[in-house]
Design a protein around this motif. Structure first.
Motif, PDB file in Angstrom:
ATOM      1  N   THR A  88     -21.238 -24.723  -9.683  1.00 24.40           N
ATOM      2  CA  THR A  88     -19.985 -24.971 -10.399  1.00 24.40           C
ATOM      3  C   THR A  88     -19.139 -25.994  -9.659  1.00 24.40           C
ATOM      4  O   THR A  88     -18.591 -26.924 -10.260  1.00 24.40           O
ATOM      5  N   ASN A  89     -19.053 -25.851  -8.338  1.00 27.61           N
ATOM      6  CA  ASN A  89     -18.292 -26.786  -7.517  1.00 27.61           C
ATOM      7  C   ASN A  89     -18.890 -28.190  -7.604  1.00 27.61           C
ATOM      8  O   ASN A  89     -18.179 -29.173  -7.788  1.00 27.61           O
ATOM      9  N   ARG A  90     -20.208 -28.283  -7.505  1.00 27.39           N
ATOM     10  CA  ARG A  90     -20.881 -29.589  -7.545  1.00 27.39           C
ATOM     11  C   ARG A  90     -20.718 -30.257  -8.913  1.00 27.39           C
ATOM     12  O   ARG A  90     -20.471 -31.463  -9.000  1.00 27.39           O
ATOM     13  N   ILE A  91     -20.859 -29.481  -9.974  1.00 31.17           N
ATOM     14  CA  ILE A  91     -20.669 -30.020 -11.330  1.00 31.17           C
ATOM     15  C   ILE A  91     -19.259 -30.589 -11.478  1.00 31.17           C
ATOM     16  O   ILE A  91     -19.068 -31.680 -12.001  1.00 31.17           O
ATOM     17  N   PHE A  92     -18.282 -29.855 -10.987  1.00 30.43           N
ATOM     18  CA  PHE A  92     -16.900 -30.311 -11.041  1.00 30.43           C
ATOM     19  C   PHE A  92     -16.711 -31.603 -10.241  1.00 30.43           C
ATOM     20  O   PHE A  92     -16.151 -32.578 -10.740  1.00 30.43           O
ATOM     21  N   LEU A  93     -17.194 -31.618  -8.996  1.00 30.78           N
ATOM     22  CA  LEU A  93     -16.998 -32.779  -8.130  1.00 30.78           C
ATOM     23  C   LEU A  93     -17.713 -34.029  -8.646  1.00 30.78           C
ATOM     24  O   LEU A  93     -17.197 -35.135  -8.520  1.00 30.78           O
ATOM     25  N   LYS A  94     -18.886 -33.857  -9.227  1.00 27.19           N
ATOM     26  CA  LYS A  94     -19.676 -34.999  -9.698  1.00 27.19           C
ATOM     27  C   LYS A  94     -19.364 -35.396 -11.143  1.00 27.19           C
ATOM     28  O   LYS A  94     -19.828 -36.423 -11.611  1.00 27.19           O
TER      29      LYS A  94
ATOM     30  N   GLU B 136     -17.960 -33.267 -25.969  1.00 22.95           N
ATOM     31  CA  GLU B 136     -17.596 -34.633 -25.600  1.00 22.95           C
ATOM     32  C   GLU B 136     -18.856 -35.297 -25.049  1.00 22.95           C
ATOM     33  O   GLU B 136     -19.905 -34.667 -24.948  1.00 22.95           O
ATOM     34  N   GLU B 137     -18.757 -36.545 -24.696  1.00 24.57           N
ATOM     35  CA  GLU B 137     -19.927 -37.277 -24.205  1.00 24.57           C
ATOM     36  C   GLU B 137     -20.505 -36.587 -22.963  1.00 24.57           C
ATOM     37  O   GLU B 137     -19.810 -36.388 -21.979  1.00 24.57           O
ATOM     38  N   PRO B 138     -21.787 -36.196 -23.004  1.00 27.65           N
ATOM     39  CA  PRO B 138     -22.371 -35.527 -21.843  1.00 27.65           C
ATOM     40  C   PRO B 138     -22.560 -36.489 -20.666  1.00 27.65           C
ATOM     41  O   PRO B 138     -22.693 -37.697 -20.860  1.00 27.65           O
ATOM     42  N   VAL B 139     -22.541 -35.918 -19.467  1.00 30.29           N
ATOM     43  CA  VAL B 139     -22.845 -36.654 -18.246  1.00 30.29           C
ATOM     44  C   VAL B 139     -23.954 -35.867 -17.559  1.00 30.29           C
ATOM     45  O   VAL B 139     -23.710 -34.810 -16.978  1.00 30.29           O
ATOM     46  N   THR B 140     -25.182 -36.343 -17.685  1.00 31.24           N
ATOM     47  CA  THR B 140     -26.325 -35.651 -17.102  1.00 31.24           C
ATOM     48  C   THR B 140     -26.519 -36.119 -15.647  1.00 31.24           C
ATOM     49  O   THR B 140     -26.023 -37.181 -15.262  1.00 31.24           O
TER      50      THR B 140
ATOM     51  N   VAL C 273     -20.770 -21.558 -17.252  1.00 32.06           N
ATOM     52  CA  VAL C 273     -20.769 -22.375 -16.035  1.00 32.06           C
ATOM     53  C   VAL C 273     -19.911 -23.620 -16.267  1.00 32.06           C
ATOM     54  O   VAL C 273     -19.084 -23.988 -15.421  1.00 32.06           O
ATOM     55  N   MET C 274     -20.091 -24.261 -17.410  1.00 28.09           N
ATOM     56  CA  MET C 274     -19.299 -25.454 -17.737  1.00 28.09           C
ATOM     57  C   MET C 274     -17.804 -25.110 -17.817  1.00 28.09           C
ATOM     58  O   MET C 274     -16.962 -25.863 -17.318  1.00 28.09           O
ATOM     59  N   GLU C 275     -17.510 -23.965 -18.433  1.00 25.56           N
ATOM     60  CA  GLU C 275     -16.113 -23.529 -18.517  1.00 25.56           C
ATOM     61  C   GLU C 275     -15.531 -23.321 -17.120  1.00 25.56           C
ATOM     62  O   GLU C 275     -14.418 -23.774 -16.830  1.00 25.56           O
ATOM     63  N   HIS C 276     -16.272 -22.681 -16.245  1.00 27.38           N
ATOM     64  CA  HIS C 276     -15.791 -22.433 -14.882  1.00 27.38           C
ATOM     65  C   HIS C 276     -15.638 -23.718 -14.078  1.00 27.38           C
ATOM     66  O   HIS C 276     -14.857 -23.768 -13.130  1.00 27.38           O
ATOM     67  N   ALA C 277     -16.378 -24.753 -14.457  1.00 20.58           N
ATOM     68  CA  ALA C 277     -16.259 -26.052 -13.797  1.00 20.58           C
ATOM     69  C   ALA C 277     -15.080 -26.854 -14.358  1.00 20.58           C
ATOM     70  O   ALA C 277     -14.822 -27.965 -13.917  1.00 20.58           O
ATOM     71  N   GLY C 278     -14.381 -26.293 -15.340  1.00 21.93           N
ATOM     72  CA  GLY C 278     -13.190 -26.945 -15.873  1.00 21.93           C
ATOM     73  C   GLY C 278     -13.377 -27.661 -17.187  1.00 21.93           C
ATOM     74  O   GLY C 278     -12.494 -28.401 -17.627  1.00 21.93           O
ATOM     75  N   TYR C 279     -14.520 -27.463 -17.840  1.00 18.92           N
ATOM     76  CA  TYR C 279     -14.784 -28.129 -19.108  1.00 18.92           C
ATOM     77  C   TYR C 279     -14.697 -27.123 -20.247  1.00 18.92           C
ATOM     78  O   TYR C 279     -15.436 -26.147 -20.274  1.00 18.92           O
TER      79      TYR C 279
END
Length: 162
Positions: free
Chosen positions: A76-82, A140-144, A121-127
């Protein structure tokens, strides 16, 4: 002592390192949840049967359960940071939708889940405001991961791509 960085999380005797991204079906890596399940047995002593760790695997199962929780926090932290954001279908079917974590010296494991849980997981990452926002669709536009710098990729054929 607890430590959380972009690539690692540590707690007591647990050291978990983000290794990279792969496909959900990559046969070269076991799933953390499967590793836990394989070390459980049915306990039929209670009125309602449930599963407990095999006697010789009690500490291992406890460690892997905590590792699973910490890997999710690191993810979750990494998804948020990246700035990574994609839906549940990409998590399960995309070329690089499944994260890999090294747990101590035990091995490298996939961290996978259902569409609904991935939405969480996406919600917890702030999305999004709810798991529903990312569970089945990209609102919204995905970022893989392959669109982001400093993400390692491990293919099912064993090739490592940086």
């Amino acid at each position: 002592m607890k430590l959380l960085t972009e690539n690692t999380i540590e707690e007591d005797k647990l050291h978990i390192e983000f290794v990279g991204w792969t496909n959900f079906e990559n046969p070269n890596y076991s799933e953390i949840s499967d590793e836990i399940r394989e070390n459980l047995v049915a306990d039929n002593e209670e009125p309602v049967s449930h599963y407990v760790p095999k006697p010789e695997k009690k500490n291992y199962v406890k460690m892997m359960r905590r590792a699973n929780q910490l890997a999710e926090l690191l993810l979750t932290n990494r998804i948020f940071l990246k700035g990574i954001k994609f839906d549940g279908p990409y998590h399960q079917d995309g070329e690089y939708g499944c994260p890999l974590f090294k747990i101590n010296d035990t091995g490298i494991f996939k961290w996978s889940c259902s569409f609904r849980y991935w939405g969480e997981v996406m919600e917890h990452a702030g999305y999004g405001l709810s798991y529903c926002d990312w569970a089945w669709d990209n609102p919204e536009e995905p970022v893989t991961p392959d669109m982001v710098e400093d993400c390692n990729f491990l293919r099912a054929d064993g090739l490592h791509i940086s």
